[in-house]
Design a protein around this motif. Structure first.
Motif, PDB file in Angstrom:
ATOM      1  N   PRO A 179       0.819  -1.223   0.000  1.00 39.99           N
ATOM      2  CA  PRO A 179       0.000   0.000   0.000  1.00 39.99           C
ATOM      3  C   PRO A 179       0.848   1.266   0.000  1.00 39.99           C
ATOM      4  O   PRO A 179       0.435   2.297  -0.539  1.00 39.99           O
ATOM      5  CB  PRO A 179      -0.842  -0.136   1.269  1.00 39.99           C
ATOM      6  CG  PRO A 179      -0.106  -1.098   2.142  1.00 39.99           C
ATOM      7  CD  PRO A 179       0.576  -2.039   1.195  1.00 39.99           C
ATOM      8  N   ALA A 193     -15.354  -6.260  -6.510  1.00 36.46           N
ATOM      9  CA  ALA A 193     -14.066  -5.924  -5.893  1.00 36.46           C
ATOM     10  C   ALA A 193     -12.903  -6.489  -6.689  1.00 36.46           C
ATOM     11  O   ALA A 193     -11.800  -5.927  -6.685  1.00 36.46           O
ATOM     12  CB  ALA A 193     -14.017  -6.460  -4.462  1.00 36.46           C
ATOM     13  N   SER A 236     -11.487  -4.116  -9.316  1.00 39.77           N
ATOM     14  CA  SER A 236     -11.053  -2.809  -8.808  1.00 39.77           C
ATOM     15  C   SER A 236      -9.586  -2.878  -8.418  1.00 39.77           C
ATOM     16  O   SER A 236      -8.935  -3.917  -8.526  1.00 39.77           O
ATOM     17  CB  SER A 236     -11.885  -2.426  -7.577  1.00 39.77           C
ATOM     18  OG  SER A 236     -11.475  -3.183  -6.444  1.00 39.77           O
ATOM     19  N   ASP A 237      -9.073  -1.751  -7.930  1.00 40.62           N
ATOM     20  CA  ASP A 237      -7.714  -1.718  -7.418  1.00 40.62           C
ATOM     21  C   ASP A 237      -7.660  -2.015  -5.925  1.00 40.62           C
ATOM     22  O   ASP A 237      -6.606  -1.869  -5.303  1.00 40.62           O
ATOM     23  CB  ASP A 237      -7.080  -0.345  -7.684  1.00 40.62           C
ATOM     24  CG  ASP A 237      -6.771  -0.141  -9.168  1.00 40.62           C
ATOM     25  OD1 ASP A 237      -6.662  -1.159  -9.883  1.00 40.62           O
ATOM     26  OD2 ASP A 237      -6.636   1.018  -9.592  1.00 40.62           O
ATOM     27  N   ASP A 238      -8.776  -2.452  -5.347  1.00 39.84           N
ATOM     28  CA  ASP A 238      -8.781  -2.791  -3.920  1.00 39.84           C
ATOM     29  C   ASP A 238      -8.079  -4.116  -3.656  1.00 39.84           C
ATOM     30  O   ASP A 238      -7.745  -4.429  -2.512  1.00 39.84           O
ATOM     31  CB  ASP A 238     -10.221  -2.865  -3.397  1.00 39.84           C
ATOM     32  CG  ASP A 238     -10.864  -1.493  -3.300  1.00 39.84           C
ATOM     33  OD1 ASP A 238     -10.165  -0.493  -3.575  1.00 39.84           O
ATOM     34  OD2 ASP A 238     -12.056  -1.419  -2.966  1.00 39.84           O
ATOM     35  N   THR A 239      -7.911  -4.932  -4.680  1.00 41.71           N
ATOM     36  CA  THR A 239      -7.144  -6.169  -4.570  1.00 41.71           C
ATOM     37  C   THR A 239      -6.091  -6.157  -5.678  1.00 41.71           C
ATOM     38  O   THR A 239      -6.203  -5.386  -6.638  1.00 41.71           O
ATOM     39  CB  THR A 239      -8.043  -7.417  -4.760  1.00 41.71           C
ATOM     40  OG1 THR A 239      -8.337  -7.565  -6.155  1.00 41.71           O
ATOM     41  CG2 THR A 239      -9.327  -7.306  -3.947  1.00 41.71           C
TER      42      THR A 239
END
Length: 407
Positions: free
Chosen positions: A29, A364, A367-370
């Motif tokens: 992150p 999800a 997306s860029d969440d994973t």
């Protein structure tokens, strides 16, 4: 066949897994945030500071240049089979771990070329800083105007003019060339267009700042801009000293084969590492997400996706390890058919696993969440990089039928 790791490799593997848990995964992150800041500042392809910090930590842990057994210590002792398992672990965080350990393409292949074919002067000027992680490099082979999967098509000219070679041509998908740290390219072109098809090509070292070199644009991959960039580059009357020739004139095709063979092992094991992480994410999602009165893990279709993924990963890993073992025991030439096979199978399996993981994650997953969407883009590209699937399938068929046709 024995795929067991040597004692030295087991030690490296333990330290690498600890490095991943303690430093690499927590840095992901941070890397994303720093890249966003650099992008906002108009520095899309500059390296985030966290990468340099990881490189320092990796080197202190002795996790450095593991792909090249005798780069620093002749007693290093890592075989191709040993390194395969380490590459798989780094593949779990493909944007960070390979570079953090100085085992990222295209530098790995370029270092191998310089290590095997470079002159003492070339090694001192370019190989040493690459081994130290002080600069990055690129490999310029693919061209937009010809089918570069057949290397005999390459049209870039490298012509002798006194004490210099003059390079003219156009390349693209030149990975790493947008990074400001990229200082040198190995460029493949034709020195003898009338010669034997496999003796027409040569390789020369071309600095990125040489007059006549123009980085036209970095090319996105499914909308993603790689930090290092995949660029289109033109060469217009670029002059380099004859001392920049790699190996011998006419040896470019053979050098390319030597470079790409072991590199495909690296790519394939990193792909399996991505597949393993995607499967973990899929399982975690399946047991934590509730739908229709129970966790997704209770749904038969999800269970099948998980089982199919596990079985496919194991098959791909075994074939890749067999290939690594063959290279260790008999050399790259003896494993040509297996190298071609794994270059098709490993990315295909990993892509399928990532696709299933995306499906289980629902919205999800894209997306860029994973990391799944970025993994998918990278793996889909890998089915073209170092030759498209069809070329490798053709090679496997030729080897198989050769036993019957006597060729």
């Amino acid at each position: 066949m024995d795929f067991g790791l040597s004692e030295r490799a087991r030690d490296h593997l333990g330290r690498l897994q600890d490095f991943m848990d303690a430093h690499v995964y927590p840095a992901e992150p941070v890397y994303a945030a720093q890249r966003a800041e650099l992008r906002a500042a108009g520095r899309e392809h500059h390296v985030p500071q966290v990468v340099e910090e990881l490189k320092v930590e990796a080197r202190e842990r002795g996790l450095w240049n593991l792909f090249l057994p005798d780069c620093e210590d002749p007693a290093h002792g890592l075989s191709v089979t040993d390194y395969a398992s380490l590459a798989e672990v780094t593949g779990r965080s493909p944007g960070l771990a390979p570079e953090a350990t100085n085992c990222a393409a295209p530098d790995t292949g370029n270092m191998e070329v310089l290590h095997l074919f470079g002159t003492p002067e070339q090694k001192e000027r370019w190989l040493t800083p690459l081994l130290n992680g002080e600069i990055r490099s690129a490999f310029a082979m693919t061209e937009p105007d010809v089918a570069s999967s057949d290397a005999t098509n390459i049209a870039t000219r490298i012509e002798r003019d006194g004490d210099h070679y003059v390079v003219n041509g156009r390349k693209w998908w030149i990975s790493g060339s947008a990074d400001p740290r990229c200082k040198i390219m190995i460029v493949m072109g034709k020195t003898d267009p009338e010669g034997h098809p496999y003796r027409q090509q040569s390789m020369v070292l071309v600095p990125l700042d040489a007059p006549g070199v123009e980085v036209v644009r970095p090319l996105p991959v499914f909308g993603y801009q790689d930090q290092h960039g995949h660029c289109e580059i033109t060469f217009t009357d670029v002059r380099v000293p004859v001392e920049n020739l790699v190996g011998e004139e006419g040896g470019g095709f053979a050098i390319a084969q030597a470079r790409l063979g072991p590199g495909r092992i690296h790519h394939c094991m990193r792909a399996i590492g991505m597949a393993e992480r995607a499967l973990e994410l899929m399982c975690e999602r399946a047991v934590s997400r509730v739908a229709f009165g129970g966790p997704l893990a209770r749904q038969g279709v999800v269970r099948q996706q998980i089982a199919e993924s596990r079985m496919a990963i194991e098959q791909a890993r075994l074939l890749t390890l067999k290939t690594a073992w063959l290279i260790d025991k008999q050399g790259v030439q003896a494993a040509r058919s297996e190298v071609a096979a794994i270059k098709v199978i490993a990315p295909r399996v990993a892509l399928d696993v990532v696709d299933r993981a995306i499906q289980v994650h629902g919205g999800a997953g894209v997306s860029d969440d994973t990391p799944l969407a970025a993994m998918w883009a990278g793996l889909r590209t890998l089915r073209l990089a170092d030759g498209p699937d069809e070329v490798h399938v053709r090679s496997v068929a030729r080897a198989e039928l050769g036993r019957y046709l006597g060729t």
